[in-house]
Write an enzyme that holds these catalytic residues in place. Structure first.
Site, mmCIF file in Angstrom:
data_model
loop_
_atom_site.group_PDB
_atom_site.id
_atom_site.type_symbol
_atom_site.label_atom_id
_atom_site.label_comp_id
_atom_site.label_asym_id
_atom_site.label_seq_id
_atom_site.Cartn_x
_atom_site.Cartn_y
_atom_site.Cartn_z
ATOM 1 N N HIS A 139 0.847 -1.198 0.000
ATOM 2 C CA HIS A 139 0.000 0.000 0.000
ATOM 3 C C HIS A 139 0.875 1.238 0.000
ATOM 4 O O HIS A 139 1.868 1.294 0.715
ATOM 5 C CB HIS A 139 -0.886 0.039 1.249
ATOM 6 C CG HIS A 139 -1.666 -1.221 1.465
ATOM 7 N ND1 HIS A 139 -1.110 -2.359 1.999
ATOM 8 C CD2 HIS A 139 -2.959 -1.518 1.183
ATOM 9 C CE1 HIS A 139 -2.037 -3.312 2.050
ATOM 10 N NE2 HIS A 139 -3.159 -2.820 1.551
ATOM 11 N N LYS A 165 -1.663 -8.251 -4.111
ATOM 12 C CA LYS A 165 -2.528 -7.086 -3.888
ATOM 13 C C LYS A 165 -1.708 -5.801 -3.878
ATOM 14 O O LYS A 165 -0.731 -5.678 -3.127
ATOM 15 C CB LYS A 165 -3.266 -7.213 -2.545
ATOM 16 C CG LYS A 165 -4.123 -5.979 -2.272
ATOM 17 C CD LYS A 165 -4.731 -5.942 -0.877
ATOM 18 C CE LYS A 165 -5.391 -4.599 -0.646
ATOM 19 N NZ LYS A 165 -5.771 -4.360 0.753
ATOM 20 N N LYS A 316 -15.178 22.558 -21.407
ATOM 21 C CA LYS A 316 -16.034 22.565 -22.605
ATOM 22 C C LYS A 316 -15.294 23.057 -23.849
ATOM 23 O O LYS A 316 -15.506 22.545 -24.944
ATOM 24 C CB LYS A 316 -17.272 23.428 -22.355
ATOM 25 C CG LYS A 316 -18.259 22.780 -21.403
ATOM 26 C CD LYS A 316 -19.494 23.630 -21.267
ATOM 27 C CE LYS A 316 -20.575 22.844 -20.535
ATOM 28 N NZ LYS A 316 -21.881 23.473 -20.635
ATOM 29 N N ASP A 357 -27.063 21.047 -24.941
ATOM 30 C CA ASP A 357 -27.919 21.869 -24.082
ATOM 31 C C ASP A 357 -28.739 22.914 -24.824
ATOM 32 O O ASP A 357 -29.803 23.286 -24.353
ATOM 33 C CB ASP A 357 -27.187 22.448 -22.862
ATOM 34 C CG ASP A 357 -25.773 22.841 -23.114
ATOM 35 O OD1 ASP A 357 -25.405 22.948 -24.291
ATOM 36 O OD2 ASP A 357 -25.041 23.048 -22.123
ATOM 37 N N GLN A 509 -27.481 13.067 -25.035
ATOM 38 C CA GLN A 509 -26.176 12.404 -24.930
ATOM 39 C C GLN A 509 -26.351 10.883 -24.928
ATOM 40 O O GLN A 509 -25.652 10.151 -25.633
ATOM 41 C CB GLN A 509 -25.483 12.824 -23.616
ATOM 42 C CG GLN A 509 -25.156 14.292 -23.560
ATOM 43 C CD GLN A 509 -24.480 14.707 -22.261
ATOM 44 O OE1 GLN A 509 -24.771 14.175 -21.196
ATOM 45 N NE2 GLN A 509 -23.594 15.678 -22.354
#
Ligand code: NAP
Length: 533
Positions: A139, A165, A316, A357, A509
């Site tokens: 970890h 792991k 965007k 939109d 979408q």
């Protein structure tokens, strides 16, 4: 896309044990919630060996038994010799945990400790029959360890290691791709998980890539690692029971995305039409470079099967730039607006950027008025605000011949937007003396928590010279009915909630990605339920 996987990826609920009663209650709850096994974390429960042994025996699900030391992110603060002696006792006394989990660092360090562990786990030279397997784990709560592949090799090379792991803290979404690669290239059953908000993908898609298991908390208060989803989220929101190697990946790209309702909507939609997809939050740091690097790596990773994304602030414009650089197709209106909110990855991996939109805003109003879009011609439309939402609204209504005036607090911004789309502009305060047919609020005035605010006052007894508008559309969807809409209704106007625009842009979408009509009523239900919660 098919490759060799273990189709039985399991769902494991970690339980930090403070008392046997509490742990048993948690294990029963995990079983009822659909877990396949539990990890009993005995870090703080090493004083009573018999109680721990009984707990393992009584557990309703197979167990992973772990005593994680503080130096590896756990709560155990004693010494290793005592810890391993405790494990040895449990291994020889209990009817058998499914696994003991020991950190590679401990196992690697001492042949003496290794020998003791080997007494109680299954391996080639084990004279005593046992089903208990050994998970070797590593970890890193800060970053991807620089020697990740050395650790994998070291674990794999131990003949006694049944499961490898790895868990590390994800610094970017791309860390997840490496976890998937490790799972795909495994020589032994493998768990590879990324921690933190950016690691959610590795936890959900563990099943797509055939990891041995993923971890999920019983509830928000009982996670044992950062970014662990709850079992309810994994099963209900992220469609765990439906995931397989062919599952297509979608998501919402933005920063922030933690509170987006889009995962709930789209995943419910996939379930409603039985589509093999999953939709995840994908936070990408602002600026073009991280956007480009992340999306390009998703597209390069063919087994990932990344098929599309909703793209929101601040990316965007970055979406347009990226699709242009990749020689993809851009919807003409998205080009004109200068922003896109939808990425679609076609079967041949070519890209399409579009904006859903503006059409959603147009249709929300047209449906409320029971008219076709063409009938918007010459309608006088007042738009409040000149930001991103206003831009889509103004583009849509001017494209259909409406006479649009933009009212904004900062006049310069209204002027600039008006110039782009052949509209008019004015100060926000001028709205009170204006005359128009349709009023559209694209400011956050009235949005939760400021629900007593409104950007417009209706005239109680309007004169014919300044009548109230016919239709009032508030793009805000939280609350569903804003003060503006309440007062508009009282004044006799037709009202349209921002929910309509929100579910319609999502529906468009969904159809682009799946080729099927969206279950829009289901979308409305999901949004309303989320807002009511
Ligand atoms: P934006 O780009 O930040 O623009 C906000 C606009 O509102 C700006 O023109 C700003 O004026 C104005 N404004 C902000 N606070 C104001 C205040 N206190 N008084 C007067 N004007 C104020 O935001 P956006 O993305 O366009 O979002 C605006 C609203 O649209 C939000 O409430 C959002 O809920 C809603 N929306 C809804 C949907 C949907 O699907 N239903 C989609 C997107 C957005 P200045 O130019 O003077 O700063």
């Amino acid at each position: 896309m098919h490759y060799a996987i273990d189709p039985m990826t399991k769902l494991c609920v970690p339980i930090m044990v403070d008392s046997a009663e509490q742990a048993l209650a948690d294990a029963n709850a995990a079983q009822a919630a659909g877990a396949d096994l539990v990890e009993l974390r005995l870090d703080r429960f090493t004083d009573d060996r018999d109680a721990a042994a009984n707990l393992i025996n009584d557990c309703p699900l197979p167990t992973i038994v772990t005593i994680r030391p503080e130096w590896e992110g756990g709560d155990y603060d004693g010494d290793d010799a005592q810890r391993i002696a405790f494990i040895e006792y449990l291994g020889t006394t209990c009817t058998g945990p499914a696994y003991f989990d020991i950190e590679l660092a401990t196992y690697d360090r001492s042949a003496n400790l290794r020998q003791k562990v080997m007494l109680v786990v299954d391996h080639e030279d084990q004279p005593r029959p046992t089903d208990t397997g050994l998970i070797l784990s590593s970890h890193d709560f800060n970053r991807r360890p620089p020697d990740l592949y050395r650790r994998i090799k070291a674990m794999t090379d131990f003949g006694s290691c049944r499961v490898v792991k790895l868990a590390w803290y994800a610094r970017s979404l791309r860390d997840n791709l490496e976890a998937f690669e490790i799972i795909r290239d495994r020589h032994k059953p493998t768990i590879a998980l990324c921690m933190g908000e950016l690691g959610l993908m590795s936890r959900v898609l563990a099943k797509k890539f055939g990891a041995l298991l993923t971890f999920a908390a019983i509830d928000d208060d009982h996670g044992t690692a950062p970014g662990q989803p709850t079992i309810a989220e994994l099963k209900t929101l992220y469609r765990w029971d439906h995931l397989n190697a062919d599952t297509q990946l979608f998501g919402v790209i933005g920063d922030p995305v933690g509170h987006s309702m889009s995962p709930a909507i789209h995943n419910a939609g996939f379930t409603a039409i039985d589509y093999n997809g999953v939709y995840l939050p994908m936070r990408i740091a602002p600026e073009y470079e991280p956007f480009k690097a992340t999306v390009a790596s998703f597209l390069d990773d063919r087994p990932l099967d990344f098929r599309g994304a909703s793209v929101t602030i601040p990316h965007k414009h970055n979406l347009l730039r990226f699709v242009e650089e990749m020689n993809g197709e851009i919807e003409p209106l998205a080009e004109m607006i200068g922003a896109a909110n939808t990425l679609t990855v076609r079967d041949d991996v070519s890209l399409y950027a579009s904006i859903t939109d503006y059409a959603a805003a147009l249709d929300s109003v047209c449906d409320a008025m029971s008219i076709q879009r063409e009938k918007l011609k010459d309608k006088r439309v007042a738009v409040l605000g000149a930001g991103g939402a206003a831009r889509a609204v103004v583009a849509g209504f001017t494209a259909f011949g409406s006479v649009v005036t933009i009212y904004n607090r900062t006049l310069d911004k209204a002027n600039a937007l008006a110039n782009t789309f052949n509209a008019q502009s004015a100060e926000l305060a001028d709205i009170q003396s204006a005359d128009f047919d349709i009023l559209i609020n694209c400011t956050p005035i009235g949005m939760h928590p400021n629900i007593d605010a409104t950007p417009y006052k209706f005239t109680p007894n309007p004169e014919p010279r300044t009548p109230n508008p016919t239709v009032v559309f508030d793009t805000i969807y939280n609350p569903v009915e804003t003060k503006l809409l309440r007062e508009a209704k009282a004044a006799g106007c037709v009202t349209v909630s921002g929910i309509e625009m929100f579910v319609r842009q999502a529906a468009a979408q969904f159809t682009l990605w799946t080729g099927q009509p969206a279950p829009i009523d289901r979308f409305r239900e999901v949004v309303t339920a989320r807002l009511d919660a």
